[in-house]
Motif scaffolding. Structure first.
Motif, mmCIF file in Angstrom:
data_model
loop_
_atom_site.group_PDB
_atom_site.id
_atom_site.type_symbol
_atom_site.label_atom_id
_atom_site.label_comp_id
_atom_site.label_asym_id
_atom_site.label_seq_id
_atom_site.Cartn_x
_atom_site.Cartn_y
_atom_site.Cartn_z
ATOM 1 N N UNK A 110 0.836 -1.191 0.000
ATOM 2 C CA UNK A 110 0.000 0.000 0.000
ATOM 3 C C UNK A 110 0.877 1.249 0.000
ATOM 4 N N UNK A 111 0.360 2.289 -0.570
ATOM 5 C CA UNK A 111 1.064 3.571 -0.618
ATOM 6 C C UNK A 111 0.225 4.613 0.142
ATOM 7 N N UNK A 112 0.870 5.709 0.500
ATOM 8 C CA UNK A 112 0.136 6.771 1.180
ATOM 9 C C UNK A 112 0.974 7.407 2.274
ATOM 10 N N UNK A 113 0.316 7.806 3.371
ATOM 11 C CA UNK A 113 1.060 8.464 4.443
ATOM 12 C C UNK A 113 0.310 8.340 5.765
ATOM 13 N N UNK A 114 1.054 8.623 6.875
ATOM 14 C CA UNK A 114 0.467 8.649 8.210
ATOM 15 C C UNK A 114 1.076 9.839 8.947
ATOM 16 N N UNK A 115 0.307 10.474 9.785
ATOM 17 C CA UNK A 115 0.902 11.460 10.697
ATOM 18 C C UNK A 115 0.142 11.512 12.008
ATOM 19 N N UNK A 116 0.769 12.199 12.941
ATOM 20 C CA UNK A 116 0.239 12.370 14.285
ATOM 21 C C UNK A 116 -0.252 13.805 14.341
ATOM 22 N N UNK A 117 -1.476 14.017 14.786
ATOM 23 C CA UNK A 117 -1.943 15.391 14.892
ATOM 24 C C UNK A 117 -2.536 15.583 16.272
ATOM 25 N N UNK A 118 -2.886 16.819 16.598
ATOM 26 C CA UNK A 118 -3.479 17.048 17.916
ATOM 27 C C UNK A 118 -4.876 16.439 17.984
ATOM 28 N N UNK A 119 -5.379 15.937 16.846
ATOM 29 C CA UNK A 119 -6.691 15.306 16.835
ATOM 30 C C UNK A 119 -6.592 13.788 16.963
ATOM 31 N N UNK A 120 -5.418 13.250 16.667
ATOM 32 C CA UNK A 120 -5.237 11.805 16.663
ATOM 33 C C UNK A 120 -4.346 11.424 15.507
ATOM 34 N N UNK A 121 -4.575 10.243 14.946
ATOM 35 C CA UNK A 121 -3.740 9.753 13.845
ATOM 36 C C UNK A 121 -4.508 9.862 12.529
#
Ligand code: ZN
Ligand code: ZN
Ligand code: FE
Length: 725
Positions: A1-12
């Motif tokens: 799979x391709x794409x991205x992930x990040x951590x934000x003040x709202x969650x993941x």
């Protein structure tokens, strides 16, 4: 799979592209194939346009205006990290600040969200290349472990003398153990603050600690090296074992064996001993290398908040420890060790702090943003948002400026990290509580909540119960709507309103606050007002140590109603009976007389004392004259205090069952909640629950928040939410 992930003040946030079947499988496994301490609260999916990502990447964390995420409490050292610190070939051998994504400090080092190293007190430590490599490797246990550190790049220990000057020893840990072995007292900087430690088997050391801390009787907790050692000193049930070994690693009250080598002065007059296992690498090393049992008690002066900074420790704790074992990882917010017990086979939290806060209590309905300020003793506050009640860690007794400052600072922190702007503020009806004064000084809608109504609502809220119930609230003192001090109450109601259906009869508290510190005053008041001066005269030997003059003044106070407020408190009744039996004429900590009365009870005794219910203005008044008469009769007849205490406990259960039956016959609910500080008494709460269930009632008790005033803020918040509508 391709794409991205990040951590934000709202969650993941995750965006993925791939074959349909792969993406389906991914969404299915997302909530189950997660690291041990991860917790999925909500998953939301959305279909997006095909973008054609070339790779899968981890993007930088972002802050989103007004959005928030849950913050993890600190987590006890995991098994993998424990193995490393005891492995001479590991680069973290004997390193006291070892941690990974599955364990270590969290809440205590977080200054803001998103949870990234830059927002923690670890920001000042630059990771060495090896640590950086672990941190950036998705296959590593330390991948994005924010407090990651090693002996080369991380925090360090130092041993200081009692003035705070570094002793410049080569191995601070080994030298500290040497001092403990000599019977010295050490202030040890831990996870949530400073703890005071000494050898728990060394009576002289324990007594010295008591003297220096001005804490003559209140039990200390001990830290033992492992489960096997806990079993040497205490009985440990399966449920208790689970609690001891849990990632929250709380203090657990265990039945203390008579043959235990730990000095009884650690917890005088107790049959339970508060035990915790090591929860940081520093503790593991300390306990393993010293092979000691250590007293570990909050580093503070009597009832002030636990000390957090090194400099603060030197100035405020100066005079208590013989040396300080410190380190240079800052604690951003302090918290105490949590205290738990297994009651009736279920875990109950008596003091909710490290390991639990700031994780919220989830509710079955959404709440407006509300700040509830709690009560005076064992204060916590509660902030609500969505379906979450963020109950603060135990703040302490709001009776001094230091605690008030800690309260304000922690309110500010919670508002900041959970992005909550309260629309309404709730507080206790008592105008003199510092928490009430604080609440009233804020802007926005203000809601005063009756103390025992809040206790009932707290138990309702954590059980997710919306229907009306009978609330048996056995408590110390709380201001009632009639201006008297309540505390032995049978309320019927829900989150929106309550009706006081029954209560213990009003009796005097001669001298007001003096009666709280001196239970003999309560005893004198009970006998004098219920049985008269003549009957009392035969029992004056109980009050032999009190001057006659003082006794005459008390009679006058009661007769004229001067400085002798009326109370229906069950806690005060415990105090009075305790004093009648000669256990605790005076107390040095809150609840002492009641606790010591519970401790001596002969659990095999099944008898009760008489009492009766009398209707008055639509309420049932629980009359105590026959109870006091019965106790005096038993004392005269030479029955042992253990038997009398047990009969008193049994009587309270019978009062509970009989009164609920009567309320039910008048059309009241079949469901009962038990709340209030008196229900920390295991004998009573187990007996009451069993008795009510035998009588066909469904019984709800506290589990995730304390039955004492530490749970009050939750009830205040939920009530305010319904009233402010
Ligand atoms: Zn770990
Ligand atoms: Zn390193
Ligand atoms: Fe209370």
């Amino acid at each position: 799979m391709k794409g991205w992930v990040n951590n934000s003040s709202e969650g993941i946030h995750i965006e993925v592209e791939g074959k349909e079947e792969t993406v389906r499988q991914f969404t299915r496994e997302l909530s189950t194939q997660i690291p041990p301490r991860a917790r999925v609260e909500i998953l939301r999916f959305e279909d997006l346009e095909w973008f054609g990502f070339p790779t899968f990447e981890i993007r930088a964390s972002v802050e989103e205006e007004g959005k928030y995420q849950l913050v993890s409490p600190d987590i006890a050292t995991c098994a993998d990290c424990q193995r490393e610190i005891f492995n001479p070939r590991d680069r973290r051998y004997r390193y006291p600040f070892t941690n990974c994504t599955n364990c270590g400090p969290r809440f205590t080092i977080i200054e803001d969200i998103p949870y990234d190293r830059a927002n923690t007190t670890m920001a000042k430590f630059q990771m060495c290349p090896q640590c950086r490599h672990e941190y950036e490797d998705p296959g590593n246990r330390r991948f994005h472990g924010q407090p990651n550190a090693c002996p080369l790049c991380g925090p360090r220990l130092d041993l200081c003398d009692n003035q705070g000057h570094s002793l410049r020893v080569e191995d601070p840990l080994r030298s500290a153990i040497g001092l403990l072995r000599q019977g010295k007292i050490l202030a040890i900087k831990g996870l949530g603050g400073f703890l005071l430690a000494c050898d728990a088997r060394d009576l002289a050391a324990v007594q010295k600690l008591r003297q220096r801390k001005y804490r003559p009787d209140k039990p200390f907790a001990v830290m033992l090296g492992n489960l096997k050692e806990a079993r040497e000193h205490c009985l440990v049930t399966e449920e208790e074992e689970k609690l001891l070994l849990a990632p929250e690693s709380p203090i657990v009250l265990l039945r203390w064996k008579a043959e235990s080598s730990i000095a009884r002065a650690v917890a005088p007059a107790q049959k339970y001993l508060g035990v915790m296992l090591p929860y940081t690498p520093l503790h593991h090393l300390l306990l393993r290398e010293s092979e000691m049992a250590l007293v570990m008690t909050s580093g503070n002066l009597s009832e002030e908040p636990i000390v957090r900074d090194n400099e603060e420790a030197f100035s405020r704790l100066g005079g208590i420890p013989d040396a300080f074992l410190i380190h240079d990882r800052d604690i951003y917010v302090q918290y105490d060790d949590s205290v738990t017990a297994v009651v009736g086979g279920n875990p109950a939290i008596l003091r909710r702090a490290r390991g639990y806060a700031p994780f919220p209590v989830g509710l079955p309905f959404s709440l407006k943003p509300i700040l509830a300020c709690g009560a005076e003793l064992k204060n916590t506050f509660c902030l609500t948002r969505d379906r979450y009640a963020f109950i603060s860690q135990h703040i302490g007794d709001m009776e001094n400026l230091e605690t008030l400052n800690y309260f304000q600072r922690t309110v500010d922190l919670y508002q900041k990290i959970f992005r909550i702007q309260p629309e309404a503020v709730a507080y206790d009806l008592h105008p003199e509580y510092l928490s009430t004064k604080y609440g009233r000084s804020l802007s926005g809608a203000k809601i005063g909540v009756q103390h025992h109504f809040a206790h009932m609502a707290s138990c309702l809220a954590e059980n997710g119960e919306k229907d009306p119930v009978i609330g048996i609230i056995f408590d110390g003192l709380g201001l009632g709507t009639d201006g008297n001090f309540w505390g032995g109450e049978f309320l019927v109601g829900d989150f929106g309103s309550f009706f006081r259906k029954a209560h213990f009869e009003y009796l005097p508290m001669p001298g007001g606050a003096a009666a709280i510190r001196n239970p003999w005053r309560m005893a004198l008041g009970y006998v004098y007002s219920l049985l008269g001066e003549e009957r009392l005269a035969r029992h004056l030997s109980i009050f032999a140590r009190v001057e006659e003059e003082k006794i005459r003044i008390i009679f006058q106070q009661i007769d004229r109603g001067v400085n002798s407020p009326l109370t229906s408190s069950c806690g005060r009744l415990f105090d009075g009976i305790s004093a009648l039996l000669g256990l605790c004429p005076s107390v040095s900590y809150e609840g002492q007389a009641a606790v010591e009365l519970e401790m001596i009870a002969d659990e095999k005794e099944g008898g009760t004392f008489p009492f009766f219910l009398e209707e008055s203005e639509g309420k049932e008044i629980i009359r105590l004259r026959p109870l006091i008469e019965g106790i005096l009769g038993d004392i005269e007849g030479g029955r042992s205090p253990s038997i009398i205490s047990a009969k008193f406990h049994n009587t309270l259960v019978k009062i509970g069952v009989d009164t609920c039956r009567k309320i039910c016959r008048q059309g009241g609910p079949k469901k009962v909640v038990l709340s209030g500080g008196v229900f920390q008494n295991r004998l009573l709460s187990e007996g009451m629950k069993a008795g009510l269930e035998r009588a066909g009632f469904e019984v709800l008790v506290h589990c995730r928040v304390p039955a004492n005033d530490g749970g009050l803020s939750l009830g205040q918040a939920v009530i305010a939410n319904f009233i402010a509508r």
